[in-house]
Write a protein that holds these residues in place. Structure first.
Motif, PDB file in Angstrom:
ATOM      1  N   ARG A 119      -7.339  29.582 -14.703  1.00 59.56           N
ATOM      2  CA  ARG A 119      -6.084  28.860 -14.906  1.00 59.56           C
ATOM      3  C   ARG A 119      -6.017  27.569 -14.099  1.00 59.56           C
ATOM      4  NH1 ARG A 119      -1.329  33.532 -14.767  1.00 59.56           N
ATOM      5  NH2 ARG A 119      -1.791  34.462 -16.806  1.00 59.56           N
ATOM      6  N   LEU A 120      -6.608  27.579 -12.918  1.00 63.01           N
ATOM      7  CA  LEU A 120      -6.430  26.457 -11.987  1.00 63.01           C
ATOM      8  C   LEU A 120      -7.616  25.500 -11.933  1.00 63.01           C
ATOM      9  CD1 LEU A 120      -4.877  28.474  -9.026  1.00 63.01           C
ATOM     10  CD2 LEU A 120      -3.666  26.937 -10.578  1.00 63.01           C
ATOM     11  N   LEU A 121      -8.700  25.835 -12.584  1.00 64.04           N
ATOM     12  CA  LEU A 121      -9.933  25.075 -12.413  1.00 64.04           C
ATOM     13  C   LEU A 121      -9.762  23.595 -12.739  1.00 64.04           C
ATOM     14  CD1 LEU A 121     -12.850  25.438 -11.557  1.00 64.04           C
ATOM     15  CD2 LEU A 121     -13.449  25.854 -13.938  1.00 64.04           C
ATOM     16  N   ASP A 122      -9.019  23.270 -13.782  1.00 67.58           N
ATOM     17  CA  ASP A 122      -8.856  21.877 -14.196  1.00 67.58           C
ATOM     18  C   ASP A 122      -7.773  21.160 -13.394  1.00 67.58           C
ATOM     19  OD1 ASP A 122     -10.863  22.058 -16.073  1.00 67.58           O
ATOM     20  OD2 ASP A 122      -9.502  22.708 -17.667  1.00 67.58           O
ATOM     21  N   ASP A 123      -6.660  21.846 -13.129  1.00 69.89           N
ATOM     22  CA  ASP A 123      -5.508  21.188 -12.518  1.00 69.89           C
ATOM     23  C   ASP A 123      -5.497  21.248 -10.993  1.00 69.89           C
ATOM     24  OD1 ASP A 123      -4.557  20.607 -15.066  1.00 69.89           O
ATOM     25  OD2 ASP A 123      -3.488  22.517 -15.203  1.00 69.89           O
ATOM     26  N   ASP A 124      -6.033  22.313 -10.427  1.00 69.94           N
ATOM     27  CA  ASP A 124      -6.024  22.473  -8.965  1.00 69.94           C
ATOM     28  C   ASP A 124      -7.350  23.103  -8.532  1.00 69.94           C
ATOM     29  OD1 ASP A 124      -5.471  22.788  -6.313  1.00 69.94           O
ATOM     30  OD2 ASP A 124      -3.572  23.835  -6.580  1.00 69.94           O
ATOM     31  N   ALA A 170      -7.550  25.165  -5.203  1.00 71.58           N
ATOM     32  CA  ALA A 170      -6.992  26.517  -5.273  1.00 71.58           C
ATOM     33  C   ALA A 170      -7.913  27.443  -6.051  1.00 71.58           C
ATOM     34  CB  ALA A 170      -5.606  26.475  -5.913  1.00 71.58           C
ATOM     35  N   ALA A 171      -8.484  26.953  -7.136  1.00 71.55           N
ATOM     36  CA  ALA A 171      -9.427  27.755  -7.922  1.00 71.55           C
ATOM     37  C   ALA A 171     -10.617  28.167  -7.060  1.00 71.55           C
ATOM     38  CB  ALA A 171      -9.895  26.964  -9.136  1.00 71.55           C
ATOM     39  N   TYR A 172     -11.077  27.262  -6.233  1.00 70.98           N
ATOM     40  CA  TYR A 172     -12.193  27.561  -5.333  1.00 70.98           C
ATOM     41  C   TYR A 172     -11.811  28.690  -4.370  1.00 70.98           C
ATOM     42  CZ  TYR A 172     -15.686  26.895  -1.642  1.00 70.98           C
ATOM     43  OH  TYR A 172     -16.680  27.085  -0.715  1.00 70.98           O
ATOM     44  N   GLY A 173     -10.582  28.671  -3.861  1.00 71.91           N
ATOM     45  CA  GLY A 173     -10.138  29.724  -2.961  1.00 71.91           C
ATOM     46  C   GLY A 173     -10.142  31.086  -3.623  1.00 71.91           C
ATOM     47  N   TYR A 174      -9.636  31.160  -4.848  1.00 72.24           N
ATOM     48  CA  TYR A 174      -9.646  32.434  -5.568  1.00 72.24           C
ATOM     49  C   TYR A 174     -11.072  32.901  -5.850  1.00 72.24           C
ATOM     50  CZ  TYR A 174      -4.603  32.286  -6.409  1.00 72.24           C
ATOM     51  OH  TYR A 174      -3.237  32.284  -6.247  1.00 72.24           O
ATOM     52  N   SER A 175     -11.958  31.963  -6.160  1.00 75.64           N
ATOM     53  CA  SER A 175     -13.340  32.337  -6.469  1.00 75.64           C
ATOM     54  C   SER A 175     -14.035  32.942  -5.246  1.00 75.64           C
ATOM     55  CB  SER A 175     -14.119  31.118  -6.967  1.00 75.64           C
ATOM     56  OG  SER A 175     -14.439  30.227  -5.904  1.00 75.64           O
ATOM     57  N   GLY A 213     -19.643  29.571  -9.167  1.00 75.86           N
ATOM     58  CA  GLY A 213     -20.425  28.358  -9.336  1.00 75.86           C
ATOM     59  C   GLY A 213     -19.607  27.225  -9.917  1.00 75.86           C
ATOM     60  N   PHE A 214     -18.831  27.514 -10.952  1.00 70.02           N
ATOM     61  CA  PHE A 214     -18.000  26.473 -11.569  1.00 70.02           C
ATOM     62  C   PHE A 214     -16.892  26.016 -10.625  1.00 70.02           C
ATOM     63  CE2 PHE A 214     -19.863  27.873 -15.644  1.00 70.02           C
ATOM     64  CZ  PHE A 214     -20.199  26.627 -16.156  1.00 70.02           C
ATOM     65  N   ALA A 215     -16.351  26.936  -9.834  1.00 68.84           N
ATOM     66  CA  ALA A 215     -15.315  26.547  -8.880  1.00 68.84           C
ATOM     67  C   ALA A 215     -15.896  25.635  -7.801  1.00 68.84           C
ATOM     68  CB  ALA A 215     -14.691  27.789  -8.250  1.00 68.84           C
ATOM     69  N   SER A 216     -17.092  25.942  -7.325  1.00 67.74           N
ATOM     70  CA  SER A 216     -17.748  25.085  -6.337  1.00 67.74           C
ATOM     71  C   SER A 216     -18.091  23.731  -6.944  1.00 67.74           C
ATOM     72  CB  SER A 216     -19.018  25.765  -5.812  1.00 67.74           C
ATOM     73  OG  SER A 216     -18.715  26.978  -5.168  1.00 67.74           O
ATOM     74  N   TYR A 217     -18.539  23.743  -8.175  1.00 69.64           N
ATOM     75  CA  TYR A 217     -18.859  22.508  -8.885  1.00 69.64           C
ATOM     76  C   TYR A 217     -17.614  21.630  -9.016  1.00 69.64           C
ATOM     77  CZ  TYR A 217     -20.616  19.589 -12.763  1.00 69.64           C
ATOM     78  OH  TYR A 217     -20.996  18.536 -13.563  1.00 69.64           O
ATOM     79  N   GLU A 260      -0.406  28.151   3.689  1.00 64.29           N
ATOM     80  CA  GLU A 260      -1.645  28.433   2.980  1.00 64.29           C
ATOM     81  C   GLU A 260      -1.440  29.625   2.043  1.00 64.29           C
ATOM     82  OE1 GLU A 260      -4.175  26.620   3.197  1.00 64.29           O
ATOM     83  OE2 GLU A 260      -5.660  27.751   2.052  1.00 64.29           O
ATOM     84  N   PRO A 261      -1.779  29.525   0.759  1.00 63.67           N
ATOM     85  CA  PRO A 261      -1.554  30.643  -0.161  1.00 63.67           C
ATOM     86  C   PRO A 261      -2.502  31.792   0.116  1.00 63.67           C
ATOM     87  CG  PRO A 261      -2.745  28.884  -1.234  1.00 63.67           C
ATOM     88  CD  PRO A 261      -2.350  28.360   0.113  1.00 63.67           C
ATOM     89  N   ASP A 262      -1.976  32.999  -0.044  1.00 64.88           N
ATOM     90  CA  ASP A 262      -2.811  34.210   0.039  1.00 64.88           C
ATOM     91  C   ASP A 262      -3.352  34.465  -1.359  1.00 64.88           C
ATOM     92  OD1 ASP A 262      -3.909  36.687   0.178  1.00 64.88           O
ATOM     93  OD2 ASP A 262      -2.409  37.484   1.562  1.00 64.88           O
ATOM     94  N   TYR A 263      -4.602  34.035  -1.619  1.00 63.77           N
ATOM     95  CA  TYR A 263      -5.119  34.083  -2.974  1.00 63.77           C
ATOM     96  C   TYR A 263      -5.173  35.500  -3.520  1.00 63.77           C
ATOM     97  CZ  TYR A 263      -6.537  29.310  -1.983  1.00 63.77           C
ATOM     98  OH  TYR A 263      -6.546  27.978  -1.655  1.00 63.77           O
ATOM     99  N   ARG A 264      -5.539  36.449  -2.655  1.00 61.41           N
ATOM    100  CA  ARG A 264      -5.666  37.834  -3.151  1.00 61.41           C
ATOM    101  C   ARG A 264      -4.306  38.399  -3.494  1.00 61.41           C
ATOM    102  NH1 ARG A 264      -9.289  42.608  -0.378  1.00 61.41           N
ATOM    103  NH2 ARG A 264      -8.759  44.248  -1.863  1.00 61.41           N
ATOM    104  N   GLU A 265      -3.286  38.132  -2.631  1.00 59.20           N
ATOM    105  CA  GLU A 265      -1.946  38.668  -2.882  1.00 59.20           C
ATOM    106  C   GLU A 265      -1.356  38.073  -4.147  1.00 59.20           C
ATOM    107  OE1 GLU A 265       1.221  41.077  -2.482  1.00 59.20           O
ATOM    108  OE2 GLU A 265      -0.630  41.084  -1.352  1.00 59.20           O
TER     109      GLU A 265
END
Length: 284
Positions: free
Chosen positions: A25-30, A33-38, A56-60, A275-280
């Motif tokens: 959901r966040l890869l394009d816009d944020d 944040a997507a990297y944190g969830y990954s 890999g895509f989140a790091s990219y 800082e968001p708690d990605y897991r929560e």
């Protein structure tokens, strides 16, 4: 991906799945944040190929090309699929190794890719040529039968756009304009800014009518009699401060910059810095 997650305990699989959904959901816009969830998904299930690919895509997306390349290689070892080959080559470009990307473009794995993958590999190879200052070679690299295809697949628009941009880089402006126009025809999803590039070549300028800064700039550039900004003679003794240029009244009821109220600070802004708690968040 669902099938791969079935190898995990149910509760763990659900946690990983929620984090992967947030990555998508966040890869394009944020991308941050997507990297944190990954990273959360990676800590929970690093032996799942889909998780390694998503990481890999989140790091990219945040330009961490060394991490991305490592994750893509791991996913490829797990699945044996060549579909990540073009993005792996592009990571080599990101690491400043365009010659390695070109070498990968000649490997047998390219023949195993589908049409979209082969076009993507061609785009990466052309980009590597341009990285090396070989602009004419980049134009030749992009010349392929797919350019003349009438398909409206996303890869068609991207190929035409890259070809137009390569032509522009070598000074072939008229041809570039033609291919930008063809990219616009194929780009039904708006994946490229081909329409903006085409307008730029045609000398068309767009102004956002809702942008107050653009309006003030237009008024400042216009003659006083056209912009309605004539300054009346100040009566002797009125006002101690000089009026700054551009701060005069613009029509009835408009406040000057000095009179505009300053908004009070809001406590809500403090909440945004946490800082968001990605897991929560994923569990919710």
């Amino acid at each position: 991906m669902r099938q791969e997650l079935m190898s995990l305990p149910k509760t763990l699989a659900e946690d990983v799945a929620r984090n992967l959904v947030m990555v998508a959901r966040l890869l394009d816009d944020d991308p941050e944040a997507a990297y944190g969830y990954s990273r959360v998904a990676l800590r929970l299930a690093s032996r799942v190929a889909a998780v390694r690919e998503a990481a890999g895509f989140a790091s990219y997306g945040v330009a961490k090309y060394a991490e991305a390349l490592a994750e893509f290689r791991a996913a490829r070892r797990m699945t044996g699929s060549p579909h990540l080959w073009p993005v792996m080559a592009d990571c080599e470009r990101g690491l400043g190794r365009p010659e390695r990307a070109l070498a990968m473009a000649g490997e047998p794995e390219v023949a195993k890719l589908d049409k979209a993958g082969q076009v993507e590999m061609r785009l990466v190879a052309a980009g590597a040529r341009r990285d090396m200052g070989q602009n004419e070679a980049a134009v030749v690299t992009l010349q392929s039968p797919e350019l003349a295809s009438r398909t409206v697949q996303p890869w068609a628009a991207r190929l035409r756009y890259a070809y137009a941009d390569a032509l522009l880089a070598v000074g072939r402006e008229e041809e570039a304009r033609e291919w930008f126009a063809k990219a616009v025809e194929a780009d039904q999803s708006g994946a490229t800014d081909a329409s903006d590039r085409l307008a730029e070549l045609d000398g068309v300028e767009f102004t956002d009518a809702l942008d107050p800064e653009a309006e003030e700039t237009d008024l400042a550039d216009a003659p006083d009699e056209e912009a309605g900004m004539g300054t009346p003679d100040a009566e002797e003794g009125e006002g101690d401060a000089a009026v700054r240029p551009g701060s005069e009244e613009r029509g009835s009821g408009t406040r000057t910059e000095q009179e505009r109220p300053v908004p009070e600070p809001s406590d809500e802004l403090d909440d945004l810095t946490d800082e968001p708690d990605y897991r929560e968040i994923g569990r919710q």
